[in-house]
Write a protein that holds these residues in place. Structure first.
Motif, short mmCIF file in Angstrom:
data_model
loop_
_atom_site.label_atom_id
_atom_site.label_comp_id
_atom_site.label_asym_id
_atom_site.label_seq_id
_atom_site.Cartn_x
_atom_site.Cartn_y
_atom_site.Cartn_z
N LYS A 167 -0.21 1.44 -1.85
CA LYS A 167 0.48 0.43 -1.03
C LYS A 167 0.77 -0.99 -1.57
N LYS A 222 9.82 3.39 -2.45
CA LYS A 222 9.57 4.66 -1.62
C LYS A 222 10.04 5.74 -2.55
N HIS A 230 3.98 3.39 -0.83
CA HIS A 230 4.04 2.69 0.69
C HIS A 230 4.16 1.09 0.62
N ILE A 284 4.88 -2.47 2.61
CA ILE A 284 4.81 -3.41 3.63
C ILE A 284 5.55 -4.55 3.24
N THR A 321 -5.11 -5.62 5.37
CA THR A 321 -4.69 -4.27 4.83
C THR A 321 -4.92 -4.26 3.38
N ILE A 362 -4.28 -3.46 0.01
CA ILE A 362 -2.79 -3.67 -0.79
C ILE A 362 -3.40 -3.47 -2.41
#
Length: 124
Positions: A5, A24, A29, A31, A46, A48
């Motif tokens: 992420k 992508k 993923h 953010i 989150t 990361i």
């Protein structure tokens, strides 16, 4: 193929869209945040795996994000984007977790290569 992420921070929505599409395609993923304050909120809530941040933004800029990461999450690799390398402090250029600095405009392939080379923990 990569995994994990990433957090992309830039006040330019076109750059956010472009980098989100790239990540992508690589299997990462993403953010996004359009400012440093939102980026910090995301980092606090989150897990990361890497940060790709613009340096010059209104309000809390990329330099402040890098300082926050240094103090709180030094294990997260950071990639910095800037249109003004002269404005980037020598201290930030020398930080170990700042894996690469990209001068805007940059070839999108440079971002892809750097994520693969400098973030081995993302390789699936």
């Amino acid at each position: 193929m990569l995994s994990g992420k990433g957090l992309i921070v830039d006040d330019d929505s076109d750059i956010l869209r472009m980098l989100t599409r790239l990540c992508k395609k690589l299997g990462v993923h993403v953010i996004t945040a359009q400012n440093g304050v939102d980026a910090v909120d995301i980092l606090l809530s989150t897990k990361i795996n890497f940060i790709l941040t613009d340096f010059h933004m209104p309000g809390m800029d990329g330099g402040e994000i890098v300082n926050f990461v240094e103090q709180n999450f030094p294990e997260i690799p950071v990639f910095v984007m800037t249109s003004d390398l002269d404005g980037l402090s020598e201290r930030i250029k020398k930080m170990v977790f700042v894996r690469r600095v990209f001068k805007k405009p940059f070839p999108i392939s440079a971002i892809a290569r750097s994520l693969i080379v400098f973030s081995p923990e993302l390789i699936h």
